[in-house]
Design an enzyme around this catalytic site. Structure first.
Site, PDB file in Angstrom:
ATOM      1  N   SER A 117     -46.884 -48.873 -36.859  1.00 18.24           N
ATOM      2  CA  SER A 117     -45.559 -49.512 -36.986  1.00 18.24           C
ATOM      3  C   SER A 117     -45.291 -49.837 -38.449  1.00 18.24           C
ATOM      4  O   SER A 117     -46.077 -50.548 -39.068  1.00 18.24           O
ATOM      5  CB  SER A 117     -45.512 -50.812 -36.188  1.00 18.24           C
ATOM      6  N   ARG A 122     -48.563 -60.774 -37.055  1.00 17.42           N
ATOM      7  CA  ARG A 122     -48.939 -59.831 -38.110  1.00 17.42           C
ATOM      8  C   ARG A 122     -49.028 -60.522 -39.474  1.00 17.42           C
ATOM      9  O   ARG A 122     -48.616 -59.983 -40.496  1.00 17.42           O
ATOM     10  CB  ARG A 122     -47.928 -58.670 -38.188  1.00 17.42           C
ATOM     11  N   GLU A 172     -44.219 -54.110 -42.214  1.00 13.90           N
ATOM     12  CA  GLU A 172     -45.562 -54.543 -41.800  1.00 13.90           C
ATOM     13  C   GLU A 172     -46.617 -53.922 -42.724  1.00 13.90           C
ATOM     14  O   GLU A 172     -47.646 -54.520 -43.039  1.00 13.90           O
ATOM     15  CB  GLU A 172     -45.796 -54.102 -40.343  1.00 13.90           C
TER      16      GLU A 172
HETATM   17  C1  LIG Z   1     -51.686 -44.960 -35.560  1.00 11.50           C
HETATM   18  C2  LIG Z   1     -51.775 -46.405 -35.948  1.00 11.50           C
HETATM   19  C3  LIG Z   1     -51.622 -47.390 -34.988  1.00 11.50           C
HETATM   20  C4  LIG Z   1     -51.718 -48.746 -35.342  1.00 11.50           C
HETATM   21  N1  LIG Z   1     -51.584 -49.684 -34.362  1.00 11.50           N
HETATM   22  C5  LIG Z   1     -51.673 -50.996 -34.657  1.00 11.50           C
HETATM   23  C6  LIG Z   1     -51.556 -51.984 -33.639  1.00 11.50           C
HETATM   24  O1  LIG Z   1     -51.412 -51.675 -32.466  1.00 11.50           O
HETATM   25  N2  LIG Z   1     -51.631 -53.289 -34.006  1.00 11.50           N
HETATM   26  C7  LIG Z   1     -51.825 -53.660 -35.300  1.00 11.50           C
HETATM   27  O2  LIG Z   1     -51.898 -54.875 -35.548  1.00 11.50           O
HETATM   28  N3  LIG Z   1     -51.954 -52.751 -36.294  1.00 11.50           N
HETATM   29  C8  LIG Z   1     -51.879 -51.435 -36.007  1.00 11.50           C
HETATM   30  N4  LIG Z   1     -51.993 -50.491 -36.998  1.00 11.50           N
HETATM   31  C9  LIG Z   1     -52.160 -50.932 -38.392  1.00 11.50           C
HETATM   32  C10 LIG Z   1     -53.635 -50.945 -38.883  1.00 11.50           C
HETATM   33  O3  LIG Z   1     -54.446 -50.200 -38.026  1.00 11.50           O
HETATM   34  C11 LIG Z   1     -54.198 -52.366 -38.959  1.00 11.50           C
HETATM   35  O4  LIG Z   1     -53.408 -53.163 -39.794  1.00 11.50           O
HETATM   36  C12 LIG Z   1     -55.631 -52.386 -39.502  1.00 11.50           C
HETATM   37  O5  LIG Z   1     -56.168 -53.676 -39.375  1.00 11.50           O
HETATM   38  C13 LIG Z   1     -55.720 -51.951 -40.965  1.00 11.50           C
HETATM   39  O6  LIG Z   1     -57.092 -51.805 -41.279  1.00 11.50           O
HETATM   40  P1  LIG Z   1     -57.576 -50.973 -42.531  1.00 11.50           P
HETATM   41  O7  LIG Z   1     -59.027 -51.210 -42.689  1.00 11.50           O
HETATM   42  O8  LIG Z   1     -57.152 -49.568 -42.409  1.00 11.50           O
HETATM   43  O9  LIG Z   1     -56.774 -51.714 -43.680  1.00 11.50           O
HETATM   44  P2  LIG Z   1     -56.270 -51.100 -45.104  1.00 11.50           P
HETATM   45  O10 LIG Z   1     -55.082 -50.252 -44.847  1.00 11.50           O
HETATM   46  O11 LIG Z   1     -57.409 -50.486 -45.813  1.00 11.50           O
HETATM   47  O12 LIG Z   1     -55.849 -52.429 -45.809  1.00 11.50           O
HETATM   48  C14 LIG Z   1     -54.738 -53.175 -45.371  1.00 11.50           C
HETATM   49  C15 LIG Z   1     -54.555 -54.396 -46.284  1.00 11.50           C
HETATM   50  O13 LIG Z   1     -55.682 -55.270 -46.145  1.00 11.50           O
HETATM   51  C16 LIG Z   1     -56.378 -55.429 -47.382  1.00 11.50           C
HETATM   52  N5  LIG Z   1     -57.807 -55.419 -47.042  1.00 11.50           N
HETATM   53  C17 LIG Z   1     -58.474 -54.479 -46.342  1.00 11.50           C
HETATM   54  N6  LIG Z   1     -59.746 -54.855 -46.156  1.00 11.50           N
HETATM   55  C18 LIG Z   1     -59.895 -56.049 -46.768  1.00 11.50           C
HETATM   56  C19 LIG Z   1     -60.998 -56.952 -46.944  1.00 11.50           C
HETATM   57  N7  LIG Z   1     -62.216 -56.700 -46.440  1.00 11.50           N
HETATM   58  N8  LIG Z   1     -60.788 -58.087 -47.645  1.00 11.50           N
HETATM   59  C20 LIG Z   1     -59.579 -58.359 -48.167  1.00 11.50           C
HETATM   60  N9  LIG Z   1     -58.502 -57.564 -48.035  1.00 11.50           N
HETATM   61  C21 LIG Z   1     -58.655 -56.411 -47.339  1.00 11.50           C
HETATM   62  C22 LIG Z   1     -55.954 -54.235 -48.229  1.00 11.50           C
HETATM   63  O14 LIG Z   1     -56.054 -54.535 -49.610  1.00 11.50           O
HETATM   64  C23 LIG Z   1     -54.528 -54.019 -47.769  1.00 11.50           C
HETATM   65  O15 LIG Z   1     -53.653 -54.922 -48.413  1.00 11.50           O
HETATM   66  C24 LIG Z   1     -51.932 -49.122 -36.682  1.00 11.50           C
HETATM   67  C25 LIG Z   1     -52.087 -48.114 -37.667  1.00 11.50           C
HETATM   68  C26 LIG Z   1     -52.004 -46.779 -37.307  1.00 11.50           C
HETATM   69  C27 LIG Z   1     -52.194 -45.724 -38.348  1.00 11.50           C
END
Ligand SMILES: Cc1cc2nc3c(=O)[nH]c(=O)nc-3n(C[C@H](O)[C@H](O)[C@H](O)COP(=O)(O)OP(=O)(O)OC[C@H]3O[C@@H](n4cnc5c(N)ncnc54)[C@H](O)[C@@H]3O)c2cc1C
Length: 337
Positions: free
Chosen positions: A237, A163, A333
């Site tokens: 998580s 992560r 995380e």
């Molecule tokens: C129900 C649920 C289940 C999940 N299960 C998992 C799992 O099994 N495994 C896992 O690893 N994660 C899991 N996650 C966490 C999440 O889905 C991942 O971390 C996902 O990659 C986040 O994507 P996002 O676009 O929503 O990021 P955001 O929440 O929009 O951003 C997260 C971070 O990344 C930065 N960011 C976003 N996009 C960019 C970009 N293009 N360039 C630079 N920085 C950027 C943001 O500034 C922020 O700091 C889960 C979340 C939920 C709600």
């Protein structure tokens, strides 16, 4: 176009209210560059946003939120065994997984149904059921926020960990990830070693699974185990599974013989943060309109109208209690904003 005073509630899966002073979405690199150029004068704090599924908004955001809407998926090259596929950062991760499966491209089926965008997936090297992005990663392109030049990063330069990536550490806040290229298989090596997948496939009466079967099994497991953010606000998580040394583990095991753990390498053991939190009595704990999910101790939830700072304070109380009971330091995380 930059909008003012935008409520970020629809833009985060915790469903938390937070007013962004400035907000703009971009669907081309030129648009992004123009916004960043404007901001070089304004000097607002930046928040690059994908699906908002890995953030906890603890207050109003007094800067500029840049919502990534870069779209597109293309095949870069292929042979009879593998295929390099490039996906733009604004694509929804799960839609990309479905694209891969539809085109019989393997390697990311275990990562089905993870919320969020393609662009955020390498940020924390998303992982589930024994597979991580790093296993199929080829390269990504990112825009340097200061110089406005596009740079390419290979896996080594991303310095992926559990992560973790360089974008969460030394390069935090310095780049906008534009796209990512993955090396997907045409001749598949399935990873069904996680017991839950095997059991699910057996329940589905499938003995020779395809990548679609594995994806369906993962979707089914996830739907039964994890709270759906559309119904209960959450960010998956909240804490990482802590990694400790063998000596510390031996002492803990003596005190807590049932402690859930997985050997990591010769010297390190990974503990299940969910087990520690559950055993410490937090599972299902509800304080007004927020708390710890009743089935998943790792997931903090907003039942509606909660405040991000309260959820942060709850995470701090959990962290301190785990430190006191087990002497183990939990790490969040979720990105705290
Ligand atoms: C129900 C649920 C289940 C999940 N299960 C998992 C799992 O099994 N495994 C896992 O690893 N994660 C899991 N996650 C966490 C999440 O889905 C991942 O971390 C996902 O990659 C986040 O994507 P996002 O676009 O929503 O990021 P955001 O929440 O929009 O951003 C997260 C971070 O990344 C930065 N960011 C976003 N996009 C960019 C970009 N293009 N360039 C630079 N920085 C950027 C943001 O500034 C922020 O700091 C889960 C979340 C939920 C709600």
């Amino acid at each position: 176009m930059i909008q003012e005073n935008i409520n970020l509630q629809p833009h985060n899966t915790f469903g938390l209210e937070s007013i962004a002073k400035n907000f703009a979405s971009f669907n081309s690199i030129d648009e992004l560059k123009a916004l960043l150029t404007l901001n070089q004068t304004a000097q607002h704090e930046l928040l690059v946003l994908g699906g908002g599924s890995n953030i906890l908004l603890t207050k109003d955001f007094d800067g500029l939120v840049l919502k990534n809407d870069l779209m597109g998926i293309e095949v870069i090259s292929e042979d009879s065994n593998q295929c390099l596929v490039k996906a733009s950062a604004g694509e929804e991760w799960h839609e990309f997984v479905l694209y891969a499966i539809k085109n019989n491209l393997g390697g990311i089926e275990n990562l089905s149904l993870i919320p969020g965008s393609v662009g955020a997936s390498p940020m924390q090297n998303i992982g589930a059921y024994g597979v991580e992005i790093k296993d199929v990663f080829h390269e990504l392109e990112a825009l340097n926020i200061e110089t406005l030049t596009i740079e390419t990063f290979n896996a080594e330069q991303c310095s992926f960990g559990y992560r973790e990536s360089v974008f969460k550490r030394t390069l935090k806040g310095k780049y906008v990830i534009l796209n990512m290229t993955l090396n997907l298989t045409k001749v598949h090596e399935l990873n069904t070693s996680y017991g839950a997948i095997e059991n699910q496939l057996a329940e589905m009466e499938i003995s020779k699974p395809t990548i679609k079967n594995v994806s369906d099994a993962v979707i089914s497991i996830r739907q039964s185990k994890l709270p759906d953010p559309k119904k209960i606000g959450n960010s998956g998580s909240f804490f990482k599974n802590p990694v400790i040394g063998k000596k510390q583990f031996a002492a803990l095991k003596e005190k807590f013989p049932n402690i859930a753990h997985y050997p990591l390498d010769e010297d390190h053991i990974k503990l299940a943060a969910g087990w520690l939190i559950d055993q410490a009595g937090w599972k299902g704990k509800t304080i007004e309109n927020y708390g710890v999910h009743k089935n998943q101790a790792l997931v903090l939830v907003n039942y509606g109208g909660a405040n991000g700072q309260d959820i942060y304070n709850l995470s701090q109380a959990i962290l301190e209690s785990i430190q006191t009971i087990y002497g183990v330091t939990l790490e969040r995380e979720v990105n705290i904003i």
